[in-house]
Write an enzyme that holds these catalytic residues in place. Structure first.
Site, PDB file in Angstrom:
ATOM      1  N   CYS A 131       0.811  -1.227   0.000  1.00 35.06           N
ATOM      2  CA  CYS A 131       0.000   0.000   0.000  1.00 35.06           C
ATOM      3  C   CYS A 131       0.843   1.275   0.000  1.00 35.06           C
ATOM      4  O   CYS A 131       0.572   2.225  -0.727  1.00 35.06           O
ATOM      5  CB  CYS A 131      -0.971  -0.006   1.180  1.00 35.06           C
ATOM      6  SG  CYS A 131      -0.302  -0.706   2.691  1.00 35.06           S
ATOM      7  N   HIS A 243      -3.028   6.287   4.657  1.00 36.51           N
ATOM      8  CA  HIS A 243      -1.582   6.407   4.913  1.00 36.51           C
ATOM      9  C   HIS A 243      -1.105   7.785   4.434  1.00 36.51           C
ATOM     10  O   HIS A 243      -1.527   8.258   3.373  1.00 36.51           O
ATOM     11  CB  HIS A 243      -0.794   5.363   4.119  1.00 36.51           C
ATOM     12  CG  HIS A 243      -0.966   3.952   4.589  1.00 36.51           C
ATOM     13  ND1 HIS A 243      -1.693   3.590   5.702  1.00 36.51           N
ATOM     14  CD2 HIS A 243      -0.474   2.792   4.078  1.00 36.51           C
ATOM     15  CE1 HIS A 243      -1.638   2.274   5.862  1.00 36.51           C
ATOM     16  NE2 HIS A 243      -0.910   1.766   4.884  1.00 36.51           N
TER      17      HIS A 243
HETATM   18  N1  NAP Z   1      -4.830  -3.634   4.619  1.00 34.75           N
HETATM   19  C1  NAP Z   1      -4.117  -3.058   3.662  1.00 34.75           C
HETATM   20  O1  NAP Z   1      -4.026  -1.817   3.531  1.00 34.75           O
HETATM   21  C2  NAP Z   1      -3.382  -3.912   2.673  1.00 34.75           C
HETATM   22  C3  NAP Z   1      -2.873  -3.320   1.543  1.00 34.75           C
HETATM   23  C4  NAP Z   1      -2.207  -4.098   0.610  1.00 34.75           C
HETATM   24  C5  NAP Z   1      -2.075  -5.443   0.853  1.00 34.75           C
HETATM   25  N2  NAP Z   1      -2.574  -6.021   1.983  1.00 34.75           N
HETATM   26  C6  NAP Z   1      -2.403  -7.455   2.167  1.00 34.75           C
HETATM   27  O2  NAP Z   1      -3.639  -8.137   2.027  1.00 34.75           O
HETATM   28  C7  NAP Z   1      -3.677  -9.246   2.899  1.00 34.75           C
HETATM   29  C8  NAP Z   1      -4.940  -9.207   3.763  1.00 34.75           C
HETATM   30  O3  NAP Z   1      -4.992  -8.013   4.449  1.00 34.75           O
HETATM   31  P1  NAP Z   1      -6.291  -7.544   5.244  1.00 34.75           P
HETATM   32  O4  NAP Z   1      -5.934  -6.203   5.725  1.00 34.75           O
HETATM   33  O5  NAP Z   1      -7.540  -7.712   4.453  1.00 34.75           O
HETATM   34  O6  NAP Z   1      -6.312  -8.606   6.482  1.00 34.75           O
HETATM   35  P2  NAP Z   1      -7.540  -9.057   7.400  1.00 34.75           P
HETATM   36  O7  NAP Z   1      -8.513  -7.951   7.591  1.00 34.75           O
HETATM   37  O8  NAP Z   1      -6.929  -9.667   8.602  1.00 34.75           O
HETATM   38  O9  NAP Z   1      -8.276 -10.201   6.543  1.00 34.75           O
HETATM   39  C9  NAP Z   1      -7.660 -11.440   6.254  1.00 34.75           C
HETATM   40  C10 NAP Z   1      -8.570 -12.258   5.338  1.00 34.75           C
HETATM   41  O10 NAP Z   1      -7.892 -13.479   5.010  1.00 34.75           O
HETATM   42  C11 NAP Z   1      -8.710 -14.579   5.386  1.00 34.75           C
HETATM   43  N3  NAP Z   1      -7.892 -15.715   5.842  1.00 34.75           N
HETATM   44  C12 NAP Z   1      -7.034 -15.760   6.873  1.00 34.75           C
HETATM   45  N4  NAP Z   1      -6.521 -17.011   6.992  1.00 34.75           N
HETATM   46  C13 NAP Z   1      -7.103 -17.758   6.020  1.00 34.75           C
HETATM   47  C14 NAP Z   1      -7.000 -19.113   5.632  1.00 34.75           C
HETATM   48  N5  NAP Z   1      -6.196 -19.972   6.263  1.00 34.75           N
HETATM   49  N6  NAP Z   1      -7.737 -19.538   4.579  1.00 34.75           N
HETATM   50  C15 NAP Z   1      -8.559 -18.691   3.926  1.00 34.75           C
HETATM   51  N7  NAP Z   1      -8.701 -17.389   4.233  1.00 34.75           N
HETATM   52  C16 NAP Z   1      -7.975 -16.928   5.273  1.00 34.75           C
HETATM   53  C17 NAP Z   1      -9.569 -14.059   6.534  1.00 34.75           C
HETATM   54  O11 NAP Z   1     -10.703 -14.882   6.666  1.00 34.75           O
HETATM   55  P3  NAP Z   1     -11.408 -15.104   8.114  1.00 34.75           P
HETATM   56  O12 NAP Z   1     -12.254 -13.877   8.334  1.00 34.75           O
HETATM   57  O13 NAP Z   1     -12.202 -16.346   7.860  1.00 34.75           O
HETATM   58  O14 NAP Z   1     -10.308 -15.259   9.116  1.00 34.75           O
HETATM   59  C18 NAP Z   1      -9.882 -12.652   5.991  1.00 34.75           C
HETATM   60  O15 NAP Z   1     -10.884 -12.733   5.016  1.00 34.75           O
HETATM   61  C19 NAP Z   1      -2.369  -9.242   3.681  1.00 34.75           C
HETATM   62  O16 NAP Z   1      -1.445 -10.105   3.035  1.00 34.75           O
HETATM   63  C20 NAP Z   1      -1.911  -7.815   3.558  1.00 34.75           C
HETATM   64  O17 NAP Z   1      -0.514  -7.683   3.645  1.00 34.75           O
HETATM   65  C21 NAP Z   1      -3.249  -5.279   2.895  1.00 34.75           C
END
Ligand code: NAP
Length: 338
Positions: A131, A243
């Site tokens: 991001c 950010h």
């Molecule tokens: N947030 C940002 O600004 C941002 C920006 C760019 C990239 N990212 C990347 O995107 C990814 C997710 O970020 P997020 O902020 O959305 O995190 P988050 O809010 O914690 O959400 C994680 C998601 O992944 C799912 N998940 C976790 N473990 C799993 C498994 N074993 N099998 C299937 N699904 C699973 C969760 O499902 P449950 O609800 O069922 O646990 C949830 O839907 C990370 O790698 C992060 O680095 C984030």
């Protein structure tokens, strides 16, 4: 003609924003699968104003027949399931850090290097950058065109949503806890985040930089120009969404503030808000829910030969994640999938 689309991590901060963005931009979806862990199987997530979709367990899902996967379940989960989806014939747009530096995986910001998408054929995976990298390169690419960037020094002020939904809850609960004298127990962050700032995002590397800082340097080189030197200090701040970045840039050739401002006014995805008065700049609280990368405080840095300083703000869940991924899907659909 529409596409069969799967959103992996659909219950997360990024996944929910992907669903919203697909609906808002009327991406041609014929069939939608919302996937998450087995914990969420059977739950429902919203798709646009009117629709809800049942969540399925990723581990049991068969990707056969799916055209495009937008994936954000964390790097470890993507490492297993994004190649599985690609093998089944889908093109995966992966938001995690897992494949970003793989030479066979394009790392794409559509305003900056859209032609790199063509490289998707090698692994059928396209990586979405970090991001903090995305918003910075959107703001800097038009300036690099004019005067070639030599060196960047950036300090970030990154919101808690960059670490997911549980991290946002931690900020909320700690903030409330401070007022009622509850003990502070950091879980998602290494130290107290409420009423504090933390100069550590991701793990430490051997040279003393954090992995987030390394990512900004490595990804900027891959997307914009391998010759650019970059020094970052990445800081988590008690903000929910958005950010901010204080960016100092040294160029090879002269570039005036006026020329920089004019180029940024014309640049796709950029909104210049730069009045040298109170309120003449953008802050994270104002950018939440917005698509643009906002650039403010454009000024000369007289301490180097050709220097500029800028303040860059964007919604990390939109342009920093979901919007960038959906823009890649739009280009992919239009130019490559037919
Ligand atoms: N947030 C940002 O600004 C941002 C920006 C760019 C990239 N990212 C990347 O995107 C990814 C997710 O970020 P997020 O902020 O959305 O995190 P988050 O809010 O914690 O959400 C994680 C998601 O992944 C799912 N998940 C976790 N473990 C799993 C498994 N074993 N099998 C299937 N699904 C699973 C969760 O499902 P449950 O609800 O069922 O646990 C949830 O839907 C990370 O790698 C992060 O680095 C984030």
């Amino acid at each position: 003609m529409g596409y069969r689309v799967a959103v992996v991590g659909a219950t997360g901060a990024v996944g929910r924003e992907i669903l919203t963005t697909l609906a808002e931009r009327a991406f041609p979806v014929d069939d939608l699968a919302a996937l998450a862990s087995e914990r969420s199987a059977g739950a429902q997530v919203s798709f646009g104003e009117d629709d809800v979709v049942g969540v399925q367990d990723l581990a049991k899902f068969d990707f056969k027949g799916v055209d495009i996967v937008l994936s954000s379940p964390g790097a470890k989960v993507s490492a297993e399931h994004s190649p599985r989806a690609a093998k089944a014939g889908a093109v995966v747009i992966d938001n995690t850090s897992c494949f970003r530096m793989d030479p066979d995986v394009p790392l794409v910001v559509p305003e900056v290097n859209p032609d790199a998408i063509a490289g998707y054929t090698r692994r059928r995976i396209i990586a979405n950058p970090n991001c903090s990298t995305i918003q910075m390169v959107v703001a800097l690419a038009p300036l690099h065109e004019i005067a070639r960037i030599k060196r960047i020094v950036v300090a970030t002020y990154q919101s808690t949503s960059g670490s997911g939904k549980d991290a946002m809850d931690e900020l909320f609960n700690q903030t409330r806890g401070v007022f009622v004298n509850d003990p502070i127990r950091p879980e998602r962050f290494p130290k107290q985040i409420a009423f504090n700032v933390i100069p550590q995002i991701d793990v430490f590397m051997d040279d003393g930089a954090t992995r987030e800082e390394w990512k900004m340097a490595a990804e900027t080189k891959k997307i914009l120009d391998a010759k650019i030197k970059l020094s970052a200090t990445c800081v988590r701040v008690p903000v929910f969404i958005g950010h901010a970045e204080a960016v100092n840039v040294e160029f090879e050739a002269p570039i005036s503030v006026q020329a920089a401002r004019a180029a940024l006014h014309e640049a796709p995805g950029v909104s210049v808000v730069d009045h040298r008065v109170e309120e003449g700049y953008v802050t994270p609280a104002e950018c939440a829910g917005e698509d643009a990368v906002f650039v403010s405080r454009i000024r000369a840095d007289a301490t180097v030969e050709h220097g500029l300083s800028l303040w860059v703000v964007s919604d990390n869940l939109r342009k920093g994640a979901a919007l960038n991924a959906v823009q890649i899907a739009e280009r992919l659909a239009q130019d490559y999938l037919g």
